[in-house]
Design an enzyme around this catalytic site. Structure first.
Site, mmCIF file in Angstrom:
data_model
loop_
_atom_site.group_PDB
_atom_site.id
_atom_site.type_symbol
_atom_site.label_atom_id
_atom_site.label_comp_id
_atom_site.label_asym_id
_atom_site.label_seq_id
_atom_site.Cartn_x
_atom_site.Cartn_y
_atom_site.Cartn_z
ATOM 1 N N ASP A 92 -4.188 2.495 11.342
ATOM 2 C CA ASP A 92 -5.494 2.506 11.999
ATOM 3 C C ASP A 92 -5.409 1.809 13.349
ATOM 4 O O ASP A 92 -5.314 2.479 14.364
ATOM 5 C CB ASP A 92 -6.617 1.992 11.107
ATOM 6 C CG ASP A 92 -6.304 0.705 10.381
ATOM 7 O OD1 ASP A 92 -5.490 -0.091 10.855
ATOM 8 O OD2 ASP A 92 -6.901 0.492 9.321
ATOM 9 N N GLY A 128 0.771 -1.240 0.000
ATOM 10 C CA GLY A 128 0.000 0.000 0.000
ATOM 11 C C GLY A 128 0.794 1.278 0.000
ATOM 12 O O GLY A 128 0.362 2.286 -0.559
#
Length: 184
Positions: free
Chosen positions: A107, A48
């Site tokens: 997160d 990512g």
């Protein structure tokens, strides 16, 4: 035929907004490491972060070495398993090195917390964290973020390297994926 954009609920940050923020972050990193003795070991967390990583390091005005890792606490679902797996480790020895970990999104904090401690245990001189996105509403483990692109809401975000099931990474912006796409 539907395009990838048909699945985006809303664009959060445009290509131009991302480019401006990358420029600001790179300038700050370059300033913070201007007196470094050895090249900064920049570690991109694959897959990512690859677009963000390359954009950041291309703008650095200090000597750098590149390296990459694959590490994740996520299984096939969108929830953290709580256990970090390293699928690809560094090619460089981290001992005595200043390390900058470059991530796409933080997160739960599980993976990044693990990696920071992992490199400290391996004898890194310092470890700092640079993330494109911070999603603090999902935090389970505290992580010190030294350089952050944007704080984002608890939504499924894709584009600029972030994906859903390997789709949407190539979008030049960051957008919220329609819930109907991932809640099937």
């Amino acid at each position: 035929m539907k395009t990838k954009e048909d699945y985006i609920e809303k664009v959060l940050y445009s290509e131009e907004e991302i480019a401006e923020r990358v420029k600001e972050i790179s300038a700050k990193i370059s300033e913070d490491y201007k007196d470094i003795k050895k090249p900064l070991l920049t570690v991109g967390i694959l897959n990512g972060a690859v677009i963000f990583y390359t954009d950041i390091v291309r703008r650095l005005s200090i000597p750098v070495h590149f390296d990459f890792m694959i590490a994740s606490s996520y299984d096939a679902n969108t929830q953290s398993s709580g256990k970090v797996n390293i699928l690809k480790n560094l090619d460089n020895d981290p001992k005595g090195r200043d390390i900058l970990l470059v991530e796409d999104i933080i997160d739960s904090g599980t993976t990044m917390n693990y990696l920071v401690n992992y490199f400290k245990e391996k004898g890194a001189a310092s470890v700092k964290v640079c993330t494109l996105l911070d999603k603090p509403s999902r935090r389970k483990v505290e992580v010190k973020i030294d350089y952050c692109g944007f704080e984002v809401p608890d939504e499924f975000i894709v584009g600029y390297g972030l994906d859903f099931a390997q789709h949407y990474r190539q979008l030049p912006y960051l957008g919220i994926l329609k819930r109907s796409v991932y809640s099937k």
